[in-house]
Scaffold this motif. Structure first.
Motif, PDB file in Angstrom:
ATOM      1  N   GLU A  98       0.841  -1.196   0.000  1.00 34.58           N
ATOM      2  CA  GLU A  98       0.000   0.000   0.000  1.00 34.58           C
ATOM      3  C   GLU A  98       0.874   1.242   0.000  1.00 34.58           C
ATOM      4  N   GLU A  99       0.476   2.225  -0.813  1.00 32.52           N
ATOM      5  CA  GLU A  99       1.248   3.458  -0.910  1.00 32.52           C
ATOM      6  C   GLU A  99       0.911   4.400   0.242  1.00 32.52           C
ATOM      7  N   HIS A 100       1.928   5.067   0.776  1.00 33.28           N
ATOM      8  CA  HIS A 100       1.785   6.057   1.842  1.00 33.28           C
ATOM      9  C   HIS A 100       2.370   7.383   1.368  1.00 33.28           C
ATOM     10  N   GLU A 101       1.965   8.453   2.032  1.00 30.30           N
ATOM     11  CA  GLU A 101       2.496   9.776   1.723  1.00 30.30           C
ATOM     12  C   GLU A 101       3.913   9.911   2.272  1.00 30.30           C
ATOM     13  N   VAL A 102       4.755  10.608   1.544  1.00 34.00           N
ATOM     14  CA  VAL A 102       6.038  11.040   2.066  1.00 34.00           C
ATOM     15  C   VAL A 102       5.721  12.146   3.067  1.00 34.00           C
ATOM     16  N   VAL A 103       6.373  12.168   4.226  1.00 34.13           N
ATOM     17  CA  VAL A 103       6.083  13.162   5.258  1.00 34.13           C
ATOM     18  C   VAL A 103       6.399  14.564   4.759  1.00 34.13           C
ATOM     19  N   TRP A 104       7.525  14.734   4.098  1.00 32.72           N
ATOM     20  CA  TRP A 104       7.868  16.014   3.473  1.00 32.72           C
ATOM     21  C   TRP A 104       8.866  15.767   2.342  1.00 32.72           C
ATOM     22  N   GLY A 105       8.910  16.726   1.418  1.00 34.26           N
ATOM     23  CA  GLY A 105       9.847  16.665   0.305  1.00 34.26           C
ATOM     24  C   GLY A 105       9.212  16.081  -0.940  1.00 34.26           C
ATOM     25  N   PRO A 106       9.986  15.995  -1.974  1.00 34.17           N
ATOM     26  CA  PRO A 106      11.413  16.268  -2.007  1.00 34.17           C
ATOM     27  C   PRO A 106      11.711  17.771  -2.058  1.00 34.17           C
ATOM     28  N   GLU A 107      12.762  18.154  -1.343  1.00 35.08           N
ATOM     29  CA  GLU A 107      13.258  19.525  -1.340  1.00 35.08           C
ATOM     30  C   GLU A 107      14.643  19.532  -1.978  1.00 35.08           C
ATOM     31  N   ALA A 108      14.797  20.349  -3.020  1.00 36.72           N
ATOM     32  CA  ALA A 108      16.098  20.449  -3.690  1.00 36.72           C
ATOM     33  C   ALA A 108      17.107  21.087  -2.744  1.00 36.72           C
ATOM     34  N   HIS A 109      18.321  20.547  -2.734  1.00 30.15           N
ATOM     35  CA  HIS A 109      19.418  21.095  -1.936  1.00 30.15           C
ATOM     36  C   HIS A 109      20.419  21.750  -2.876  1.00 30.15           C
ATOM     37  N   GLY A 110      21.065  22.778  -2.402  1.00 27.47           N
ATOM     38  CA  GLY A 110      22.078  23.459  -3.200  1.00 27.47           C
ATOM     39  C   GLY A 110      23.387  22.695  -3.272  1.00 27.47           C
ATOM     40  N   GLY A 111      23.626  21.817  -2.345  1.00 32.12           N
ATOM     41  CA  GLY A 111      24.864  21.051  -2.353  1.00 32.12           C
ATOM     42  C   GLY A 111      25.287  20.695  -0.941  1.00 32.12           C
ATOM     43  N   SER A 112      26.242  19.808  -0.847  1.00 30.88           N
ATOM     44  CA  SER A 112      26.743  19.364   0.448  1.00 30.88           C
ATOM     45  C   SER A 112      28.040  18.597   0.230  1.00 30.88           C
ATOM     46  N   SER A 113      28.474  17.908   1.250  1.00 35.15           N
ATOM     47  CA  SER A 113      29.678  17.083   1.143  1.00 35.15           C
ATOM     48  C   SER A 113      29.344  15.639   0.750  1.00 35.15           C
ATOM     49  N   PHE A 114      28.086  15.344   0.448  1.00 34.73           N
ATOM     50  CA  PHE A 114      27.659  13.997   0.036  1.00 34.73           C
ATOM     51  C   PHE A 114      28.077  13.807  -1.419  1.00 34.73           C
ATOM     52  N   LYS A 115      29.128  13.058  -1.642  1.00 34.35           N
ATOM     53  CA  LYS A 115      29.753  12.952  -2.954  1.00 34.35           C
ATOM     54  C   LYS A 115      29.274  11.724  -3.718  1.00 34.35           C
ATOM     55  N   ARG A 116      28.107  11.849  -4.309  1.00 32.19           N
ATOM     56  CA  ARG A 116      27.570  10.846  -5.227  1.00 32.19           C
ATOM     57  C   ARG A 116      27.062  11.576  -6.458  1.00 32.19           C
ATOM     58  N   PRO A 117      26.878  10.875  -7.581  1.00 30.72           N
ATOM     59  CA  PRO A 117      26.428  11.562  -8.795  1.00 30.72           C
ATOM     60  C   PRO A 117      24.983  12.049  -8.690  1.00 30.72           C
ATOM     61  N   GLY A 118      24.680  13.107  -9.439  1.00 31.94           N
ATOM     62  CA  GLY A 118      23.309  13.585  -9.551  1.00 31.94           C
ATOM     63  C   GLY A 118      23.023  14.808  -8.709  1.00 31.94           C
ATOM     64  N   ASP A 119      21.761  15.221  -8.774  1.00 33.56           N
ATOM     65  CA  ASP A 119      21.272  16.361  -8.006  1.00 33.56           C
ATOM     66  C   ASP A 119      20.905  15.906  -6.600  1.00 33.56           C
TER      67      ASP A 119
END
Length: 108
Positions: free
Chosen positions: A54-75
């Motif tokens: 059964e599908e449930h609602e995401v509590v919040w998001g998705p919210e675009a981030h400007g960037g961080s130290s999380f180094k994986r490909p993509g936005d």
């Protein structure tokens, strides 16, 4: 922080799980923030399915981030989830026609 990887068609998805608990496992009813890095183009769509499909609602998001130290490909995006019962939960990510799924084990 624990990291998860989505598998699917046409995009790569990596999630950094912002949880105070050790993973695995996650605890039922626990709020979970995930910072996603997702390849592809277009807006990110999220869905979450409980152990019964059964599908449930995401509590919040998705919210675009400007960037961080999380180094994986993509936005980068942030989202909040509440996994309300024990079992295997499926998180679906989509951009355009491309999709990826992440499976999370949740205990009582």
């Amino acid at each position: 922080m624990p990291e998860v990887r989505g598998t699917g068609r046409g995009l790569q998805a990596w999630g950094l799980m912002m949880t105070r608990e050790r993973y695995p496992p996650l605890r039922a009813g626990q709020d979970l923030k995930i910072v996603w890095r997702v390849t592809g183009s277009g807006p990110l769509r999220l869905a979450v399915f409980d152990p019964h499909g059964e599908e449930h609602e995401v509590v919040w998001g998705p919210e675009a981030h400007g960037g961080s130290s999380f180094k994986r490909p993509g936005d980068e995006w942030g989202a909040g989830y509440r996994l309300g019962e024990p079992g295997c939960w499926r998180l679906r990510l989509a951009r355009g026609a491309a999709t990826a799924d992440v499976w999370l084990r949740v205990t009582a």
